[in-house]
Design a protein around this motif. Structure first.
Motif, PDB file in Angstrom:
ATOM      1  N   GLN A  96       0.821  -1.219   0.000  1.00 55.55           N
ATOM      2  CA  GLN A  96       0.000   0.000   0.000  1.00 55.55           C
ATOM      3  C   GLN A  96       0.851   1.263   0.000  1.00 55.55           C
ATOM      4  O   GLN A  96       0.382   2.336  -0.357  1.00 55.55           O
ATOM      5  CB  GLN A  96      -0.905   0.019   1.235  1.00 55.55           C
ATOM      6  CG  GLN A  96      -2.130  -0.868   1.085  1.00 55.55           C
ATOM      7  CD  GLN A  96      -2.849  -1.057   2.401  1.00 55.55           C
ATOM      8  OE1 GLN A  96      -2.320  -0.734   3.468  1.00 55.55           O
ATOM      9  NE2 GLN A  96      -4.052  -1.598   2.344  1.00 55.55           N
ATOM     10  N   LEU A 146      -5.677   5.135  -0.834  1.00 58.38           N
ATOM     11  CA  LEU A 146      -5.931   5.831  -2.100  1.00 58.38           C
ATOM     12  C   LEU A 146      -6.493   4.876  -3.151  1.00 58.38           C
ATOM     13  O   LEU A 146      -6.083   3.716  -3.209  1.00 58.38           O
ATOM     14  CB  LEU A 146      -4.626   6.423  -2.637  1.00 58.38           C
ATOM     15  CG  LEU A 146      -4.070   7.640  -1.912  1.00 58.38           C
ATOM     16  CD1 LEU A 146      -2.703   7.995  -2.472  1.00 58.38           C
ATOM     17  CD2 LEU A 146      -5.020   8.824  -2.008  1.00 58.38           C
ATOM     18  N   THR A 147      -7.375   5.387  -3.964  1.00 58.13           N
ATOM     19  CA  THR A 147      -7.871   4.610  -5.100  1.00 58.13           C
ATOM     20  C   THR A 147      -6.988   4.935  -6.314  1.00 58.13           C
ATOM     21  O   THR A 147      -6.202   5.879  -6.292  1.00 58.13           O
ATOM     22  CB  THR A 147      -9.320   5.020  -5.436  1.00 58.13           C
ATOM     23  OG1 THR A 147      -9.304   6.400  -5.840  1.00 58.13           O
ATOM     24  CG2 THR A 147     -10.233   4.856  -4.233  1.00 58.13           C
ATOM     25  N   ARG A 148      -7.165   4.141  -7.391  1.00 57.75           N
ATOM     26  CA  ARG A 148      -6.419   4.414  -8.627  1.00 57.75           C
ATOM     27  C   ARG A 148      -6.698   5.812  -9.132  1.00 57.75           C
ATOM     28  O   ARG A 148      -5.820   6.539  -9.574  1.00 57.75           O
ATOM     29  CB  ARG A 148      -6.870   3.456  -9.718  1.00 57.75           C
ATOM     30  CG  ARG A 148      -6.004   2.256  -9.812  1.00 57.75           C
ATOM     31  CD  ARG A 148      -6.676   1.268 -10.719  1.00 57.75           C
ATOM     32  NE  ARG A 148      -6.050  -0.005 -10.515  1.00 57.75           N
ATOM     33  CZ  ARG A 148      -5.442  -0.680 -11.467  1.00 57.75           C
ATOM     34  NH1 ARG A 148      -5.421  -0.224 -12.685  1.00 57.75           N
ATOM     35  NH2 ARG A 148      -4.871  -1.823 -11.214  1.00 57.75           N
ATOM     36  N   ILE A 189      -3.555  12.928  -8.187  1.00 52.57           N
ATOM     37  CA  ILE A 189      -2.387  13.525  -7.520  1.00 52.57           C
ATOM     38  C   ILE A 189      -1.279  13.767  -8.550  1.00 52.57           C
ATOM     39  O   ILE A 189      -0.624  14.812  -8.529  1.00 52.57           O
ATOM     40  CB  ILE A 189      -1.887  12.602  -6.383  1.00 52.57           C
ATOM     41  CG1 ILE A 189      -2.922  12.578  -5.253  1.00 52.57           C
ATOM     42  CG2 ILE A 189      -0.533  13.078  -5.850  1.00 52.57           C
ATOM     43  CD1 ILE A 189      -2.621  11.584  -4.143  1.00 52.57           C
ATOM     44  N   LEU A 190      -1.108  12.825  -9.475  1.00 50.13           N
ATOM     45  CA  LEU A 190       0.023  12.938 -10.407  1.00 50.13           C
ATOM     46  C   LEU A 190      -0.278  13.802 -11.617  1.00 50.13           C
ATOM     47  O   LEU A 190       0.616  14.452 -12.154  1.00 50.13           O
ATOM     48  CB  LEU A 190       0.441  11.549 -10.898  1.00 50.13           C
ATOM     49  CG  LEU A 190       1.176  10.690  -9.889  1.00 50.13           C
ATOM     50  CD1 LEU A 190       1.541   9.361 -10.523  1.00 50.13           C
ATOM     51  CD2 LEU A 190       2.439  11.374  -9.376  1.00 50.13           C
ATOM     52  N   LEU A 221       5.845   9.172  -4.514  1.00 48.11           N
ATOM     53  CA  LEU A 221       5.707  10.616  -4.257  1.00 48.11           C
ATOM     54  C   LEU A 221       6.958  11.157  -3.568  1.00 48.11           C
ATOM     55  O   LEU A 221       7.421  12.265  -3.874  1.00 48.11           O
ATOM     56  CB  LEU A 221       4.479  10.896  -3.388  1.00 48.11           C
ATOM     57  CG  LEU A 221       3.124  10.626  -4.031  1.00 48.11           C
ATOM     58  CD1 LEU A 221       2.007  11.005  -3.066  1.00 48.11           C
ATOM     59  CD2 LEU A 221       2.960  11.396  -5.340  1.00 48.11           C
ATOM     60  N   PHE A 228      -5.463   9.597   1.453  1.00 44.49           N
ATOM     61  CA  PHE A 228      -3.999   9.606   1.367  1.00 44.49           C
ATOM     62  C   PHE A 228      -3.386   9.331   2.751  1.00 44.49           C
ATOM     63  O   PHE A 228      -2.519   8.458   2.899  1.00 44.49           O
ATOM     64  CB  PHE A 228      -3.520  10.966   0.839  1.00 44.49           C
ATOM     65  CG  PHE A 228      -2.047  11.163   0.928  1.00 44.49           C
ATOM     66  CD1 PHE A 228      -1.207  10.582  -0.010  1.00 44.49           C
ATOM     67  CD2 PHE A 228      -1.479  11.905   1.954  1.00 44.49           C
ATOM     68  CE1 PHE A 228       0.168  10.747   0.079  1.00 44.49           C
ATOM     69  CE2 PHE A 228      -0.116  12.071   2.043  1.00 44.49           C
ATOM     70  CZ  PHE A 228       0.718  11.487   1.109  1.00 44.49           C
ATOM     71  N   PHE A 271       2.850   3.833  -3.622  1.00 47.06           N
ATOM     72  CA  PHE A 271       2.593   5.135  -4.235  1.00 47.06           C
ATOM     73  C   PHE A 271       3.214   6.260  -3.388  1.00 47.06           C
ATOM     74  O   PHE A 271       3.755   7.229  -3.924  1.00 47.06           O
ATOM     75  CB  PHE A 271       1.083   5.345  -4.386  1.00 47.06           C
ATOM     76  CG  PHE A 271       0.750   6.615  -5.105  1.00 47.06           C
ATOM     77  CD1 PHE A 271       0.982   6.732  -6.466  1.00 47.06           C
ATOM     78  CD2 PHE A 271       0.213   7.694  -4.414  1.00 47.06           C
ATOM     79  CE1 PHE A 271       0.680   7.919  -7.136  1.00 47.06           C
ATOM     80  CE2 PHE A 271      -0.088   8.873  -5.074  1.00 47.06           C
ATOM     81  CZ  PHE A 271       0.150   8.991  -6.436  1.00 47.06           C
ATOM     82  N   GLY A 272       3.166   6.113  -2.082  1.00 46.17           N
ATOM     83  CA  GLY A 272       3.802   7.099  -1.203  1.00 46.17           C
ATOM     84  C   GLY A 272       5.306   7.155  -1.435  1.00 46.17           C
ATOM     85  O   GLY A 272       5.916   8.231  -1.428  1.00 46.17           O
ATOM     86  N   ASP A 327      -7.619   8.380  -7.380  1.00 46.26           N
ATOM     87  CA  ASP A 327      -6.933   9.353  -6.511  1.00 46.26           C
ATOM     88  C   ASP A 327      -5.491   9.526  -6.968  1.00 46.26           C
ATOM     89  O   ASP A 327      -4.968  10.643  -7.035  1.00 46.26           O
ATOM     90  CB  ASP A 327      -6.888   8.859  -5.060  1.00 46.26           C
ATOM     91  CG  ASP A 327      -8.248   8.821  -4.394  1.00 46.26           C
ATOM     92  OD1 ASP A 327      -9.152   9.540  -4.848  1.00 46.26           O
ATOM     93  OD2 ASP A 327      -8.393   8.067  -3.397  1.00 46.26           O
ATOM     94  N   ARG A 328      -4.837   8.393  -7.239  1.00 50.90           N
ATOM     95  CA  ARG A 328      -3.414   8.443  -7.612  1.00 50.90           C
ATOM     96  C   ARG A 328      -3.243   9.257  -8.885  1.00 50.90           C
ATOM     97  O   ARG A 328      -2.325  10.070  -9.002  1.00 50.90           O
ATOM     98  CB  ARG A 328      -2.875   7.037  -7.812  1.00 50.90           C
ATOM     99  CG  ARG A 328      -2.798   6.318  -6.499  1.00 50.90           C
ATOM    100  CD  ARG A 328      -2.457   4.868  -6.644  1.00 50.90           C
ATOM    101  NE  ARG A 328      -2.671   4.255  -5.332  1.00 50.90           N
ATOM    102  CZ  ARG A 328      -2.496   3.002  -5.031  1.00 50.90           C
ATOM    103  NH1 ARG A 328      -2.094   2.168  -5.943  1.00 50.90           N
ATOM    104  NH2 ARG A 328      -2.713   2.564  -3.827  1.00 50.90           N
TER     105      ARG A 328
END
Ligand SMILES: Cc1cc2nc3c(=O)[nH]c(=O)nc-3n(C[C@H](O)[C@H](O)[C@H](O)COP(=O)(O)OP(=O)(O)OC[C@H]3O[C@@H](n4cnc5c(N)ncnc54)[C@H](O)[C@@H]3O)c2cc1C
Length: 389
Positions: free
Chosen positions: A313, A356-358, A364-365, A320, A351, A316-317, A360-361
């Motif tokens: 999980q 986060l969902t896909r 953010i990007l 970032l 977050f 993604f963090g 959401d990711r």
């Protein structure tokens, strides 16, 4: 014979696990071994109300010393209030309530010299045998990780007059940007007392305590607050994860025949904030929900599952963090954080909760990430950063 459990380390994760397991298994012969004179050390632990739910929320709730119905963030050109609840635990309250709940099962000033799956050897040579042994002795050098740091010094101060704040300021980044991304964190404990933390997202973990104390004085003066006294002080350097080889970390953290790690020992912290309270509470609740005999082997299987899931999980963090630390200039990091705080509140809550969902990711990007695109592409692959071996 009653099952015997030893938990080494009476900090945040050890105390939460001890309280949860003692409540779930009344027949358990539990011993919580803490090297220091009290449980929990000297901390304020905060979390968003949306970070924990169900059994984990019920476990933590009695330890909450301060509650607010929202929080603020302040950047140049962005002043925003969120309605997400914010909570703080204090080590004083944790110590008092956990000792009330656990009584003689807590052994203070009992430093552990060695641990294995079958027991603990104390520094004075005493051997304690057990069916299950948990290692909650806090931060250690984890294998297979690349880290940066969120470091801070906080002073709980009494002011000459009320500060006028009704909720925390999680980030006030309208301060000179020094040593990476710098912000001030404010927790209003009463009308005239306040925790002021000077915080840095930095490459190194060293803290120049005198300089940070002086910057807190400057910040307070700029806000028109006269400090009468510093009631207490706390400081820390929390790990931020850029890359991780989970298998290398886990083999080292939980060797066969050893005690079962939880908390920071098991790499259980939020990759971007370094905070570990929510995952410590979820871990304690999960261990307490196990049925069947409690053995080191059983706990090891469950912790491997929890730690592996957490690492997945956190991917993604970690990405970032690589963008934040490797693609942008240190004194420009605040623009990345400012942009993040323009996103929708439910996304920001997910977050911090690690949920986060896909979509959401992507949110953010996409848009306009305030980092140069070529440097960002170079920072993307995690494998390049993972320490060999
Ligand atoms: C000042 C500070 C503020 C923080 N604020 C937050 C926050 O707001 N929110 C958040 O989520 N996270 C926060 N963190 C990060 C993280 O949650 C904490 O570091 C948390 O305490 C980690 O929990 P732990 O149980 O793994 O380790 P610890 O809480 O450090 O517990 C380890 C315990 O083991 C004991 N110990 C060590 N060696 C031995 C031994 N040989 N024998 C017996 N006992 C031993 C130590 O004395 C200690 O009590 C903060 C960290 C710091 C330092």
């Amino acid at each position: 014979m009653a099952p015997r459990l030893i938990i080494a380390g009476g900090g945040l994760s050890g105390v939460l696990a001890a309280v949860a397991l003692a409540a779930a298994r009344p027949g358990l012969e539990l011993t919580l071994l803490e090297a220091g004179p009290s449980l929990g050390g000297n901390h304020t632990w905060s979390f968003y109300g949306s970070d924990v739910a169900g059994a984990a929320a019920r476990l933590v709730d009695p330890f909450v010393a301060h509650r607010w119905d929202g929080y603020d963030v302040r950047f140049a050109g962005l002043d925003r209030t969120f309605s997400t609840p914010y909570r703080s635990l204090t080590s004083t309250r944790l110590d008092r309530l956990a000792r009330d709940a656990l009584g003689a099962r807590v052994r203070l000033e009992a430093p552990v010299a060695a641990l294995d799956a079958d027991g603990a050897t104390l520094a004075d040579g005493t051997r304690l045998d057990a069916d299950a042994v948990i290692d909650a002795r806090g931060a250690t050098a984890l294998a297979g990780v690349t880290l940066r740091w969120q470091k801070f010094l906080g002073r709980e101060v009494r002011l000459a007059r009320p500060h006028g704040l009704s909720r925390p300021t999680i980030m006030d980044a309208r301060v000179p940007q020094i040593d990476g991304y710098r912000f001030v964190y404010l927790l209003p404990f009463s009308a005239d007392t306040l925790l002021i933390e000077d915080t840095y997202y930095s490459e190194g973990r060293q803290i120049d305590a005198a300089a940070l104390r002086a910057r807190i004085d400057d910040y307070a003066a700029a806000r028109g607050w006269r400090i009468l006294e510093t009631i207490r002080e706390e400081k820390g350097a929390l790990p931020l994860l850029l890359a991780q080889d989970f298998e290398a970390m886990w083999v080292d953290a939980a060797p066969a025949g050893g005690a079962v790690p939880i908390g920071l020992r098991a790499g259980l912290f939020h990759p971007v904030t370094g905070y570990s309270l929510p995952v410590a509470a979820r871990t304690a609740a999960a261990l307490a929900a196990l049925d069947g005999p409690l053995t080191s082997q059983r706990l090891r299987r469950e912790m491997a599952r929890i730690a592996r899931q957490h690492a997945a999980q956190s991917g993604f963090g970690r990405l970032l963090n690589r963008l934040l630390f490797l693609a942008g200039q240190p004194d420009n990091r605040h623009t990345v954080l400012a942009r993040f705080h323009t996103l929708q509140q439910p996304l920001i809550e997910r977050f911090y909760a690690g949920a986060l969902t896909r979509r959401d990711r992507a949110r953010i990007l996409l848009g306009k990430p305030p980092v140069p695109i070529l440097a960002a592409l170079r920072a993307l692959p995690e494998r390049r950063l993972q320490p060999a071996g």
